[in-house]
Design an enzyme around this catalytic site. Structure first.
Site, PDB file in Angstrom:
ATOM      1  N   CYS A   9      39.548  26.599  39.590  1.00  9.24           N
ATOM      2  CA  CYS A   9      38.385  25.799  38.807  1.00  9.24           C
ATOM      3  C   CYS A   9      39.025  25.687  37.494  1.00  9.24           C
ATOM      4  O   CYS A   9      38.424  25.773  36.365  1.00  9.24           O
ATOM      5  CB  CYS A   9      37.256  26.863  38.236  1.00  9.24           C
ATOM      6  SG  CYS A   9      36.157  27.410  39.966  1.00  9.24           S
ATOM      7  N   LYS A  18      33.921  40.459  37.338  1.00  8.29           N
ATOM      8  CA  LYS A  18      35.334  40.761  37.058  1.00  8.29           C
ATOM      9  C   LYS A  18      35.520  41.906  36.415  1.00  8.29           C
ATOM     10  O   LYS A  18      36.908  42.335  36.133  1.00  8.29           O
ATOM     11  CB  LYS A  18      35.625  39.604  36.209  1.00  8.29           C
ATOM     12  CG  LYS A  18      35.526  38.093  36.829  1.00  8.29           C
ATOM     13  CD  LYS A  18      36.056  37.042  35.996  1.00  8.29           C
ATOM     14  CE  LYS A  18      35.555  35.676  36.554  1.00  8.29           C
ATOM     15  NZ  LYS A  18      36.186  35.216  37.909  1.00  8.29           N
ATOM     16  N   GLN A  32      38.200  36.994  31.754  1.00  2.00           N
ATOM     17  CA  GLN A  32      39.578  37.579  31.995  1.00  2.00           C
ATOM     18  C   GLN A  32      39.772  38.590  30.878  1.00  2.00           C
ATOM     19  O   GLN A  32      40.734  39.667  31.293  1.00  2.00           O
ATOM     20  CB  GLN A  32      40.597  36.513  32.131  1.00  2.00           C
ATOM     21  CG  GLN A  32      40.592  35.558  33.465  1.00  2.00           C
ATOM     22  CD  GLN A  32      40.162  36.274  34.653  1.00  2.00           C
ATOM     23  OE1 GLN A  32      40.792  37.504  35.018  1.00  2.00           O
ATOM     24  NE2 GLN A  32      39.244  35.836  35.452  1.00  2.00           N
ATOM     25  N   ASP A  77      35.447  32.536  25.739  1.00  2.00           N
ATOM     26  CA  ASP A  77      35.254  32.908  27.169  1.00  2.00           C
ATOM     27  C   ASP A  77      36.074  34.204  27.542  1.00  2.00           C
ATOM     28  O   ASP A  77      37.392  33.865  27.640  1.00  2.00           O
ATOM     29  CB  ASP A  77      35.563  31.735  28.289  1.00  2.00           C
ATOM     30  CG  ASP A  77      35.504  31.827  29.712  1.00  2.00           C
ATOM     31  OD1 ASP A  77      34.995  33.353  30.003  1.00  2.00           O
ATOM     32  OD2 ASP A  77      36.200  31.218  30.429  1.00  2.00           O
ATOM     33  N   HIS A 132      38.458  27.002  32.182  1.00  2.00           N
ATOM     34  CA  HIS A 132      37.771  26.901  33.154  1.00  2.00           C
ATOM     35  C   HIS A 132      36.615  25.874  33.302  1.00  2.00           C
ATOM     36  O   HIS A 132      36.066  25.417  32.195  1.00  2.00           O
ATOM     37  CB  HIS A 132      37.203  28.324  33.565  1.00  2.00           C
ATOM     38  CG  HIS A 132      36.440  28.728  34.595  1.00  2.00           C
ATOM     39  ND1 HIS A 132      35.591  28.228  35.143  1.00  2.00           N
ATOM     40  CD2 HIS A 132      36.998  29.442  35.861  1.00  2.00           C
ATOM     41  CE1 HIS A 132      35.243  28.749  36.274  1.00  2.00           C
ATOM     42  NE2 HIS A 132      36.076  29.553  36.820  1.00  2.00           N
TER      43      HIS A 132
END
Length: 403
Positions: free
Chosen positions: A361, A226, A203, A200, A123
């Site tokens: 992104c 999220k 998700q 990261d 991202h």
């Protein structure tokens, strides 16, 4: 279209908890931001309406109670991913968390000639902060390739890593493919050459069980919105906080201020300058509690089942290209020959199906795929086979319109 019964098993019990999901509307954009269950909305309303006060400042009872709630939210955020509250900083989201690491740990530890390893599927939030830092200190960025099915190629990563690499920053789950990184192996490879690793988890945290103690990573970031929580708050968990300097100055993060010198509070407080997003933390806590009630592993199985079912149905459409792996975590990306993703998404919207279309992104990944955009359908706890059926029906309309 014969969907497994298990894909609709939780439909009524879960979907009815989301007031933002009216009958006939199929929300398939949870990878961008998740809808909020009533429990989270109620917690935020209660915090503003009846419990509101500042934290860490007032000596009156309500302020003390809100401080306890705020710190309880920190503990919940940490425990969700197997971390410790004293290692957890609240941020505005994963983007700010990555920038915090870059501007604090990065400035303190990277110098000219040091190397940073990213991957093709990152991202922008896990690319741009490192580019800014590299430009500032003279570091070099390397890019790990991905496999044909959209996974970070760990064999290539092992060959690329050298003792000049000081940091590796990778997505735990791809926001375009839904592919899951073998995070423990990636961490071991980074540590083998003495590099730190940031994951990261935007998700991953809402979709798969995460245990950073077992993974062994140095930095883990994620965003509440999220994960069925509010916008404007996320978290960074790292055992290295105590050795990192603050990167913002202001109230709360200090020990003692004089015009001659300022000393700083211990971590994690030194990284939370100013009045924090108090109610956001309360909402985050409610979201973590709600997610745990659903059981993250069961939700992962449910969303993976929907992905498998959707990919099977989508593969029957002539001229449709599927991206990523068959076992992705809740995300399916595709393109339809001769139709721009924005046109697909617009027609699907008319059919009551909300998907994301664009570069997500992740423009370097789009360049790698040779496309300007993809259409992305992403599932959540409230998703069901009915959503897949609506998606397929909407794509039939797209095919009719574009011939």
């Amino acid at each position: 279209m014969n969907a497994p019964a298990s894909l609709d098993g939780n439909k009524a019990a879960v979907r009815d908890q989301f007031p933002g999901l009216p009958e006939g509307w199929h929300y398939l954009d949870s990878a961008a931001t998740a809808q909020k269950p009533q429990a989270v909305i109620d917690a935020i309303t209660r915090a503003y309406a009846h419990d509101y006060a500042t934290v860490h400042r007032g000596v009156y009872e309500r302020s003390a109670m809100m401080t306890q709630s705020y710190e309880a939210a920190r503990s919940a955020a940490a425990s969700l991913i197997g971390g410790k509250p004293e290692d957890t900083v609240f941020t505005r989201g994963a983007t700010e968390a990555i920038n915090l690491v870059a501007q604090s740990w990065g400035r303190d530890n990277l110098k000219a000639g040091d190397r940073i390893l990213l991957s093709t599927l990152e991202h922008h939030s896990n690319i741009v902060p490192w580019q800014m830092l590299a430009r500032e200190v003279g570091a070099i960025i390397d890019i790990c390739p991905i496999s044909d099915d959209g996974r970070i190629d760990l064999e290539a990563m092992e060959k690329m890593l050298t003792e000049e690499h000081r940091l590796v920053a990778l997505a735990h789950v791809s926001n375009v493919f839904g592919s899951i990184l073998d995070a423990r192996t990636a961490t071991q490879l980074a540590h083998r050459v003495g590099a730190k690793i940031l994951l990261d988890g935007c998700q991953a945290a809402p979709r798969i069980p995460v245990d950073i103690g077992a993974i062994g990573c140095d930095f883990y970031v994620w965003s509440a919105h999220k994960l069925y929580g509010p916008t404007g708050i996320g978290a960074l968990t790292s055992p290295l906080l105590s050795d990192m300097p603050p990167y913002q100055g202001g109230g709360s993060m200090i020990d003692r201020v004089t015009f001659e010198e300022t000393t700083y509070a211990p971590a994690p407080t030194r990284f939370e300058a100013g009045t924090p997003h108090i109610v956001g933390a309360i909402g985050l806590h409610a979201a973590v509690d709600w997610l745990r009630e659903q059981d993250v592993l069961n939700l992962h199985r449910h969303e993976s089942g929907l992905v498998a079912f959707a990919r099977e149905e989508l593969s029957r459409i002539e001229g449709l290209t599927l991206y990523g792996s068959d076992d992705s975590a809740g995300i399916v990306s595709f393109n339809l020959d001769g139709v721009h993703g924005h046109d697909v998404a617009t027609i699907l919207d008319d059919a009551g199906v909300a998907v994301r279309a664009g570069h997500h992104c992740a423009q370097p990944l789009m360049d790698h795929l040779g496309v300007s955009a993809t259409v992305r359908a992403s599932f959540a706890a409230h998703s069901s086979a009915e959503d897949v059926a609506a998606l397929m029906k909407g794509l039939e309309k797209v095919k009719r319109i574009f011939g």
